[in-house]
Design a protein around this motif. Structure first.
Motif, PDB file in Angstrom:
ATOM      1  N   ALA A  90     -54.735  54.812  34.980  1.00 21.22           N
ATOM      2  CA  ALA A  90     -53.230  54.890  35.037  1.00 21.22           C
ATOM      3  C   ALA A  90     -52.864  53.983  33.931  1.00 21.22           C
ATOM      4  N   GLY A  91     -53.507  53.224  34.144  1.00 16.45           N
ATOM      5  CA  GLY A  91     -52.865  51.984  33.347  1.00 16.45           C
ATOM      6  C   GLY A  91     -53.516  51.639  31.917  1.00 16.45           C
ATOM      7  N   SER A  92     -53.915  52.151  31.120  1.00  9.19           N
ATOM      8  CA  SER A  92     -54.039  53.037  29.815  1.00  9.19           C
ATOM      9  C   SER A  92     -53.225  54.176  29.510  1.00  9.19           C
ATOM     10  N   THR A  93     -53.130  54.846  30.671  1.00 10.91           N
ATOM     11  CA  THR A  93     -52.544  56.280  29.959  1.00 10.91           C
ATOM     12  C   THR A  93     -51.114  56.016  30.002  1.00 10.91           C
ATOM     13  N   TYR A  94     -50.576  55.405  31.229  1.00 13.62           N
ATOM     14  CA  TYR A  94     -49.100  55.774  31.838  1.00 13.62           C
ATOM     15  C   TYR A  94     -48.461  54.092  30.695  1.00 13.62           C
ATOM     16  N   ASN A  95     -47.215  53.981  31.486  1.00 12.17           N
ATOM     17  CA  ASN A  95     -46.149  52.077  30.441  1.00 12.17           C
ATOM     18  C   ASN A  95     -45.846  52.241  31.931  1.00 12.17           C
ATOM     19  N   VAL A  96     -47.275  50.932  32.459  1.00 14.73           N
ATOM     20  CA  VAL A  96     -46.374  50.714  33.952  1.00 14.73           C
ATOM     21  C   VAL A  96     -47.007  48.842  33.960  1.00 14.73           C
ATOM     22  N   ASP A  97     -46.173  48.426  34.808  1.00 15.39           N
ATOM     23  CA  ASP A  97     -46.298  46.753  34.463  1.00 15.39           C
ATOM     24  C   ASP A  97     -47.380  46.622  35.551  1.00 15.39           C
ATOM     25  N   PRO A  98     -48.706  46.002  34.618  1.00 18.96           N
ATOM     26  CA  PRO A  98     -50.324  45.910  35.086  1.00 18.96           C
ATOM     27  C   PRO A  98     -50.069  44.825  36.013  1.00 18.96           C
ATOM     28  N   ALA A  99     -48.918  43.615  36.344  1.00 17.93           N
ATOM     29  CA  ALA A  99     -48.352  42.904  37.216  1.00 17.93           C
ATOM     30  C   ALA A  99     -47.911  42.961  38.476  1.00 17.93           C
ATOM     31  N   ARG A 100     -47.376  44.724  38.322  1.00 17.85           N
ATOM     32  CA  ARG A 100     -46.812  44.999  39.364  1.00 17.85           C
ATOM     33  C   ARG A 100     -47.656  46.650  40.002  1.00 17.85           C
ATOM     34  N   ILE A 101     -48.625  46.108  40.562  1.00 18.71           N
ATOM     35  CA  ILE A 101     -48.973  47.558  40.727  1.00 18.71           C
ATOM     36  C   ILE A 101     -49.744  47.360  42.364  1.00 18.71           C
ATOM     37  N   TYR A 102     -49.007  48.388  43.053  1.00 16.30           N
ATOM     38  CA  TYR A 102     -49.301  48.613  44.719  1.00 16.30           C
ATOM     39  C   TYR A 102     -50.582  49.742  45.235  1.00 16.30           C
ATOM     40  N   LEU A 103     -50.216  49.858  46.412  1.00 19.77           N
ATOM     41  CA  LEU A 103     -51.333  49.906  47.144  1.00 19.77           C
ATOM     42  C   LEU A 103     -50.219  50.576  48.467  1.00 19.77           C
ATOM     43  N   THR A 104     -50.495  51.515  48.908  1.00 16.39           N
ATOM     44  CA  THR A 104     -50.363  52.432  49.888  1.00 16.39           C
ATOM     45  C   THR A 104     -50.689  53.744  50.561  1.00 16.39           C
ATOM     46  N   GLY A 105     -51.360  53.776  51.407  1.00 11.43           N
ATOM     47  CA  GLY A 105     -52.267  54.334  51.947  1.00 11.43           C
ATOM     48  C   GLY A 105     -52.313  54.832  53.736  1.00 11.43           C
ATOM     49  N   VAL A 106     -52.023  56.342  54.141  1.00 12.39           N
ATOM     50  CA  VAL A 106     -52.246  56.608  55.483  1.00 12.39           C
ATOM     51  C   VAL A 106     -53.101  57.464  55.579  1.00 12.39           C
TER      52      VAL A 106
END
Length: 251
Positions: free
Chosen positions: A119-135
């Protein structure tokens, strides 16, 4: 059901789209749902990335039809219903893990690591601001990711109605203490008892060898396993997890 899209196409902003598994040679190994905020730009400032991990009942093979399950609860459900605040800056990706993981120990940390890298190499996302949430199983899988990969990539995480028992058995507490955690649980959860989770949060918070772990647990009184999900994500219980996430970034 969200419309289907290709990861190679320019993403449409403000809507939920399904990106089913393409040719395996593309490097993508999990089908997923995607949302890009109106502020998202291909070449502008990168956006924070929030990855949502569903429960066991939404597991599948990553096909377009199978991905229909993933917007049944949590953040994808909010987005699909038009209830997601457009001012929030997150790119949201909700990958679908498989039935084998859902029927086992929710052990998909390595698959998630590969998905985050892709995902980081495909979309323009900030590598310092990657967050997880799950249920539920997604929260357990989030802990499995931290057990195997620690805090080098993920800046903060919000598990809901899950436990860290198997992750603690796999790695001990140190890798789990490397990422700021805000966990949520229902006091009346009859699937994962809250006392079970309280012990694990306390163990991680007191972890020897870790540098001042940032970890907290919010318990909803008289709330069950599934019922803890919506008030956490829609803010109706009075907790702003999104501002809290954005306070954190990796070095």
């Amino acid at each position: 059901m969200p419309s289907a899209a290709s990861a190679s196409a320019a993403p449409e902003t403000g809507v939920l789209t399904a990106v089913p598994l393409p040719d395996p040679d593309d490097g993508q190994e999990m089908g997923y749902l995607a949302y890009f905020p109106p502020s998202y730009e291909h070449a502008g400032a990168p956006s924070p990335l929030l990855i949502f991990l569903h429960g066991s009942g939404e597991a599948g093979v990553g096909s377009e039809a199978s991905l229909e399950l993933v917007d049944d609860l949590g953040i994808p459900q909010q987005v699909a219903a038009g209830a997601w605040p457009e001012e929030l800056p997150f790119v949201i990706l909700a990958p679908q893990y498989g039935l084998a993981e859902a029927n086992g120990e929710c052990e998909f940390g390595d698959d998630l690591a590969g998905f985050i890298e892709w995902a980081g190499s495909t979309y323009n996302v900030d590598p310092a601001r990657i967050y997880l949430t799950g249920v539920s199983c997604g929260a357990i899988g989030m802990w499995d990711y931290l057990a195997t990969h620690g805090g080098d990539v993920v800046a903060a995480a919000v598990p809901i109605s899950g436990h860290a028992l198997w992750a603690l058995e796999k790695s001990g507490c140190v890798p789990l203490a490397e990422v700021p955690i805000w966990a949520f649980h229902g006091a009346a959860d009859d699937v994962v008892p809250v006392s079970f989770v309280e012990e694990q949060i306390e163990e991680i918070g007191a972890c020897e060898g870790a540098d001042a772990p940032e970890i907290q647990l919010t318990v909803y009184p008289e709330t069950g396993h599934v019922e803890a999900i919506a008030p956490t994500y829609d803010g109706s219980a009075g907790h702003d997890i999104y501002s809290w996430l954005l306070e954190h970034a990796t070095d």
